[in-house]
Write a protein that holds these residues in place. Structure first.
Motif, PDB file in Angstrom:
ATOM      1  N   GLU A 261     -22.585 -31.363   3.029  1.00  0.00           N
ATOM      2  CA  GLU A 261     -21.757 -30.996   1.862  1.00  0.00           C
ATOM      3  C   GLU A 261     -22.392 -31.491   0.563  1.00  0.00           C
ATOM      4  N   ILE A 262     -22.934 -32.674   0.579  1.00  0.00           N
ATOM      5  CA  ILE A 262     -23.625 -33.210  -0.602  1.00  0.00           C
ATOM      6  C   ILE A 262     -24.835 -32.329  -0.922  1.00  0.00           C
ATOM      7  N   GLY A 263     -25.568 -31.952   0.124  1.00  0.00           N
ATOM      8  CA  GLY A 263     -26.731 -31.087  -0.059  1.00  0.00           C
ATOM      9  C   GLY A 263     -26.339 -29.719  -0.590  1.00  0.00           C
ATOM     10  N   MET A 264     -25.242 -29.165  -0.093  1.00  0.00           N
ATOM     11  CA  MET A 264     -24.782 -27.852  -0.549  1.00  0.00           C
ATOM     12  C   MET A 264     -24.414 -27.894  -2.027  1.00  0.00           C
ATOM     13  N   LEU A 265     -23.722 -28.927  -2.440  1.00  0.00           N
ATOM     14  CA  LEU A 265     -23.360 -29.046  -3.857  1.00  0.00           C
ATOM     15  C   LEU A 265     -24.608 -29.169  -4.735  1.00  0.00           C
ATOM     16  N   ALA A 266     -25.622 -29.852  -4.232  1.00  0.00           N
ATOM     17  CA  ALA A 266     -26.846 -30.061  -5.007  1.00  0.00           C
ATOM     18  C   ALA A 266     -27.624 -28.766  -5.231  1.00  0.00           C
ATOM     19  N   VAL A 267     -27.557 -27.842  -4.277  1.00  0.00           N
ATOM     20  CA  VAL A 267     -28.361 -26.615  -4.387  1.00  0.00           C
ATOM     21  C   VAL A 267     -27.539 -25.385  -4.758  1.00  0.00           C
ATOM     22  N   TYR A 268     -26.269 -25.553  -4.931  1.00  0.00           N
ATOM     23  CA  TYR A 268     -25.377 -24.416  -5.154  1.00  0.00           C
ATOM     24  C   TYR A 268     -25.820 -23.536  -6.321  1.00  0.00           C
TER      25      TYR A 268
ATOM     26  N   GLY B  84     -33.843 -22.215   6.699  1.00  0.00           N
ATOM     27  CA  GLY B  84     -34.060 -21.136   5.728  1.00  0.00           C
ATOM     28  C   GLY B  84     -33.927 -21.615   4.312  1.00  0.00           C
ATOM     29  N   GLY B  85     -32.800 -21.335   3.713  1.00  0.00           N
ATOM     30  CA  GLY B  85     -32.578 -21.727   2.337  1.00  0.00           C
ATOM     31  C   GLY B  85     -31.226 -21.252   1.854  1.00  0.00           C
ATOM     32  N   PHE B  86     -31.052 -21.291   0.548  1.00  0.00           N
ATOM     33  CA  PHE B  86     -29.790 -20.836  -0.037  1.00  0.00           C
ATOM     34  C   PHE B  86     -30.085 -20.264  -1.411  1.00  0.00           C
TER      35      PHE B  86
ATOM     36  N   THR C 157     -17.729 -19.821  -3.313  1.00  0.00           N
ATOM     37  CA  THR C 157     -17.026 -20.486  -4.421  1.00  0.00           C
ATOM     38  C   THR C 157     -15.823 -21.248  -3.889  1.00  0.00           C
ATOM     39  N   LEU C 158     -15.081 -20.645  -2.965  1.00  0.00           N
ATOM     40  CA  LEU C 158     -13.944 -21.347  -2.348  1.00  0.00           C
ATOM     41  C   LEU C 158     -14.419 -22.605  -1.620  1.00  0.00           C
ATOM     42  N   LEU C 159     -15.520 -22.477  -0.887  1.00  0.00           N
ATOM     43  CA  LEU C 159     -16.070 -23.629  -0.169  1.00  0.00           C
ATOM     44  C   LEU C 159     -16.485 -24.724  -1.151  1.00  0.00           C
ATOM     45  N   LYS C 160     -17.125 -24.334  -2.235  1.00  0.00           N
ATOM     46  CA  LYS C 160     -17.560 -25.302  -3.236  1.00  0.00           C
ATOM     47  C   LYS C 160     -16.351 -26.056  -3.801  1.00  0.00           C
TER      48      LYS C 160
END
Length: 180
Positions: free
Chosen positions: A147-154, A113-115, A129-132
């Motif tokens: 995790e690297i991908g999540m930080l990049a698209v946050y 999907g996406g974010f 935000t807590l996860l970040k």
């Protein structure tokens, strides 16, 4: 065979897939908030889609809690998430959401999907935000690819939905229809 697509979508990615699937199969389509289990049992093929939330499929209880009423139906469940499809992710999602017995009746698919942080509700924004913060406090060498991908698209929305991603579901459902 009468086919229905039911979905629960927080940020629109699952809804987009549900609409594409319903269109391709000429199926009825409903947001989960508009259905009852009695409505669902009128269909031969039931397709349910929900987004992932801590590996849980949003709203899938409609299917799992009523599996005894649906055993004579063809059941497809798809989940959407931001992570790329990997066997380990798919196995984890199946194991967390369905018992081994339920897996006999449910054909499962994972669609990327996406974010979009801005479309989350206040509570989900707080959790993200807590996860970040938790991820940012890790040492760089300890971070997983996800995790690297999540930080990049946050901070910027990403959409990995592609209509071709539904092809496996369409092929599977069409094969059921051909057999009947």
């Amino acid at each position: 065979m009468r086919t229905v697509v039911i979905y629960k979508s927080k940020t629109g990615f699952t809804k987009k897939y549900a609409q594409w699937i319903a269109e391709e199969l000429s199926a009825d389509i409903f947001d989960i908030s508009k259905v009852t289990i009695n409505m669902v049992t009128a269909y031969d093929i039931i397709i349910y889609g929900g987004s992932l939330y801590a590996v849980g499929i949003n709203g899938v209880g409609l299917i799992t809690k009523n599996i005894d009423k649906l055993k004579d139906k063809k059941i497809v469940v798809f989940a959407t998430g931001a992570s790329p499809p990997r066997d380990s992710v798919i196995s984890e999602v199946k194991g967390k959401n369905f018992t081994l017995d339920q897996q006999k009746y449910i054909k499962f698919f994972y669609l990327r999907g996406g974010f979009n942080y801005s479309k989350l509700n206040t509570f989900d924004k707080f959790l993200m935000t807590l996860l970040k913060w938790k991820i940012k406090n890790k040492k760089k060498e300890e971070l997983t690819t996800d995790e690297i991908g999540m930080l990049a698209v946050y901070d910027k929305p990403v959409d990995f939905t592609r209509k071709k991603n539904i092809d496996e579901i369409i092929t599977y459902v069409n094969s059921i229809m051909e057999k009947s």
